[in-house]
Design a protein around this motif. Structure first.
Motif, PDB file in Angstrom:
ATOM      1  N   UNK A  61      36.247 -37.918   9.633  1.00 53.09           N
ATOM      2  CA  UNK A  61      35.350 -38.978   9.207  1.00 53.09           C
ATOM      3  C   UNK A  61      34.057 -38.918   9.991  1.00 53.09           C
ATOM      4  N   UNK A  62      33.051 -39.601   9.512  1.00 50.01           N
ATOM      5  CA  UNK A  62      31.748 -39.598  10.168  1.00 50.01           C
ATOM      6  C   UNK A  62      31.416 -40.999  10.667  1.00 50.01           C
ATOM      7  N   UNK A  63      31.336 -41.152  11.996  1.00 58.90           N
ATOM      8  CA  UNK A  63      30.932 -42.435  12.556  1.00 58.90           C
ATOM      9  C   UNK A  63      29.457 -42.714  12.249  1.00 58.90           C
ATOM     10  N   UNK A  64      28.623 -41.674  12.367  1.00 61.11           N
ATOM     11  CA  UNK A  64      27.196 -41.860  12.069  1.00 61.11           C
ATOM     12  C   UNK A  64      26.997 -42.200  10.604  1.00 61.11           C
ATOM     13  N   UNK A  65      27.770 -41.558   9.731  1.00 64.63           N
ATOM     14  CA  UNK A  65      27.682 -41.864   8.307  1.00 64.63           C
ATOM     15  C   UNK A  65      28.133 -43.279   8.010  1.00 64.63           C
ATOM     16  N   UNK A  66      29.195 -43.716   8.687  1.00 61.39           N
ATOM     17  CA  UNK A  66      29.700 -45.077   8.465  1.00 61.39           C
ATOM     18  C   UNK A  66      28.688 -46.115   8.907  1.00 61.39           C
ATOM     19  N   UNK A  90      20.141 -32.832  -4.721  1.00 61.47           N
ATOM     20  CA  UNK A  90      18.963 -32.763  -3.869  1.00 61.47           C
ATOM     21  C   UNK A  90      19.131 -33.499  -2.545  1.00 61.47           C
ATOM     22  N   UNK A  91      19.899 -34.583  -2.545  1.00 64.05           N
ATOM     23  CA  UNK A  91      20.051 -35.391  -1.337  1.00 64.05           C
ATOM     24  C   UNK A  91      21.229 -34.973  -0.458  1.00 64.05           C
ATOM     25  N   UNK A  92      22.017 -34.007  -0.917  1.00 62.24           N
ATOM     26  CA  UNK A  92      23.218 -33.632  -0.163  1.00 62.24           C
ATOM     27  C   UNK A  92      22.914 -33.031   1.210  1.00 62.24           C
ATOM     28  N   UNK A  93      21.845 -32.217   1.393  1.00 62.61           N
ATOM     29  CA  UNK A  93      21.559 -31.725   2.749  1.00 62.61           C
ATOM     30  C   UNK A  93      21.271 -32.848   3.742  1.00 62.61           C
ATOM     31  N   UNK A  94      20.513 -33.865   3.302  1.00 59.81           N
ATOM     32  CA  UNK A  94      20.232 -34.998   4.188  1.00 59.81           C
ATOM     33  C   UNK A  94      21.508 -35.744   4.525  1.00 59.81           C
ATOM     34  N   UNK A  95      22.358 -35.943   3.527  1.00 59.97           N
ATOM     35  CA  UNK A  95      23.634 -36.618   3.791  1.00 59.97           C
ATOM     36  C   UNK A  95      24.471 -35.827   4.787  1.00 59.97           C
ATOM     37  N   UNK A  96      24.539 -34.516   4.610  1.00 59.24           N
ATOM     38  CA  UNK A  96      25.338 -33.680   5.503  1.00 59.24           C
ATOM     39  C   UNK A  96      24.816 -33.732   6.939  1.00 59.24           C
ATOM     40  N   UNK A  97      23.483 -33.714   7.091  1.00 55.26           N
ATOM     41  CA  UNK A  97      22.910 -33.734   8.443  1.00 55.26           C
ATOM     42  C   UNK A  97      23.204 -35.050   9.150  1.00 55.26           C
ATOM     43  N   UNK A  98      23.051 -36.147   8.435  1.00 53.72           N
ATOM     44  CA  UNK A  98      23.319 -37.456   9.054  1.00 53.72           C
ATOM     45  C   UNK A  98      24.799 -37.607   9.381  1.00 53.72           C
ATOM     46  N   UNK A  99      25.650 -37.184   8.452  1.00 56.97           N
ATOM     47  CA  UNK A  99      27.094 -37.308   8.669  1.00 56.97           C
ATOM     48  C   UNK A  99      27.574 -36.463   9.838  1.00 56.97           C
ATOM     49  N   UNK A 100      26.911 -35.340  10.082  1.00 58.40           N
ATOM     50  CA  UNK A 100      27.350 -34.425  11.140  1.00 58.40           C
ATOM     51  C   UNK A 100      26.930 -34.878  12.535  1.00 58.40           C
ATOM     52  N   UNK A 133      26.568 -45.313   0.102  1.00 54.67           N
ATOM     53  CA  UNK A 133      27.999 -45.270  -0.163  1.00 54.67           C
ATOM     54  C   UNK A 133      28.579 -43.878   0.011  1.00 54.67           C
ATOM     55  N   UNK A 134      27.852 -42.856  -0.451  1.00 50.71           N
ATOM     56  CA  UNK A 134      28.332 -41.485  -0.281  1.00 50.71           C
ATOM     57  C   UNK A 134      28.315 -41.088   1.189  1.00 50.71           C
ATOM     58  N   UNK A 135      27.308 -41.539   1.924  1.00 54.61           N
ATOM     59  CA  UNK A 135      27.222 -41.238   3.353  1.00 54.61           C
ATOM     60  C   UNK A 135      28.317 -41.946   4.140  1.00 54.61           C
ATOM     61  N   UNK A 166      34.536 -49.393  10.194  1.00 53.08           N
ATOM     62  CA  UNK A 166      33.185 -49.350  10.756  1.00 53.08           C
ATOM     63  C   UNK A 166      32.143 -49.542   9.656  1.00 53.08           C
ATOM     64  N   UNK A 167      32.316 -48.831   8.537  1.00 53.68           N
ATOM     65  CA  UNK A 167      31.384 -48.953   7.417  1.00 53.68           C
ATOM     66  C   UNK A 167      31.368 -50.377   6.881  1.00 53.68           C
TER      67      UNK A 167
END
Length: 353
Positions: free
Chosen positions: A89-94, A144-154, A304-306, A328-329
């Motif tokens: 899971x991603x704490x930053x994403x949540x 198009x937004x998936x790279x930004x989501x991946x970077x934030x989630x990581x 929501x996806x993030x 957390x989310x």
């Protein structure tokens, strides 16, 4: 007909979609009749009140905990096998996604699940917002937004290759979730009695929680008889909205639980509104309201996806099995919604008063 016979007759994927349809119809009927809405509950709480909207949300959340934890104790499901628990899971994403989703649902005047329910009753504002939400969710998933989501989630992920099980992490006994659910239910019923909420609305509010448990139990049972891997999941609307959209746009899309869930909610809510005489066309109040709704829907789609789920997916479904990032989310959805209501809606109302 037993489950094995059903799978042999129609196949594994159609069975999963059928289970999604059953879960969705149950959810749609219960959500429409109870007027369940996280956005409404957070706004009510932000304005210093704990009345019917908070009571309905607490009852839904608590009954989901009770039903799901009881099902797990009876061996009808195992939260450890659920996809959202079995993957990191991603704490930053949540945190960031939760704030974005909470902000978006106040601007759009409803979370993604509520928009779907309202769309089924003839609310054109919710139809437009829901389509924007689904498109942005798909862009966040693989566009198009998936790279930004991946970077934030990581930025900050859970350790050990899995999400955090809050019950296990805190060393609480297996029945602790059931006890917590019962305590929250008592609080909800006290509020309901104080504000004279009718028994029917309370039953339907608990029905939303039951729909979450139904999804978990059905999707847990299917892999026991299926040859191919089947995801163990339940009600959520970020990923399923994107998947349902692509199902009707992509000839190679396949049936799955998600493809039954979204139409099921729409059908259930529409039937409930029809029999209650609550079907009516509604549009935007004006350009300003439309702009806010569109921005809010986009924020919910990405947020929501993030966050790994929407107000239902993370807030109730993930919360019911004590997924760490889901709780957390949910917390940051409340924070984002309350802050947005205070900074935008309350100030706007004060100016026009």
């Amino acid at each position: 007909m037993d489950l094995i016979s059903l799978v042999e007759r129609i196949g594994e994927a159609p069975t999963a979609a059928l289970f999604g349809l059953a879960t969705g119809i149950t959810f749609g009927v219960a959500a429409q009749r109870s007027r369940f809405c996280l956005r409404a509950a957070t706004v009510e709480f932000a304005r210093g009140r704990m009345e019917d909207k908070v009571a309905v949300w607490l009852l839904t959340f608590s009954t989901a905990l009770v039903w799901v934890q009881a099902a797990q104790m009876l061996g009808l499901m195992d939260a450890a096998d659920a996809r959202m628990m079995a993957v990191p899971g991603s704490w930053s994403g949540a945190i960031i996604g939760g704030l974005m989703f909470g902000t978006g649902m106040v601007l759009a005047r409803g979370c993604s699940g509520r928009l779907l329910v309202l769309a089924a009753t003839g609310n054109l504002r919710s139809v437009v917002s829901g389509l924007i939400f689904a498109v942005v969710a798909q862009m966040s998933l693989s566009g198009l937004l998936s790279p930004a989501r991946d970077r934030i989630a990581a930025l900050w992920i859970t350790e050990g290759g899995r999400n955090m099980d809050l019950l296990a992490a805190t060393g609480l006994p297996p029945y602790a979730g059931l006890v917590l659910g019962a305590l929250i239910a008592v609080l909800a019923l006290v509020l309901a009695r104080r504000h004279r909420i009718g028994a029917a609305r309370l039953v339907f509010a608990s029905g939303v929680g039951f729909a979450v448990a139904l999804g978990w139990v059905l999707t847990y049972a299917l892999p026991q008889v299926a040859f191919d891997p089947v995801q163990i999941e339940s009600a959520t609307f970020t990923g399923p909205s994107a998947h349902t959209l692509m199902f009707f746009l992509d000839r190679d899309a396949v049936l799955e639980f998600d493809i039954g869930l979204v139409p099921g909610v729409f059908i259930g809510a529409m039937l409930a509104a029809w029999f209650a005489g609550e079907m009516r066309l509604q549009a935007f109040d004006g350009p300003a309201t439309m702009r806010k709704a569109m921005i809010g829907a986009a924020l919910m789609g990405f947020g929501g996806m993030l966050a790994g789920g929407c107000a239902i997916g993370a807030g109730v479904t993930g919360g019911s099995i004590f997924v760490g990032t889901a709780w957390t989310a949910l917390f940051f959805m409340w924070v984002g919604a309350m802050a947005t209501d205070y900074l935008i809606d309350q100030r706007s109302e004060a100016v026009t008063a």
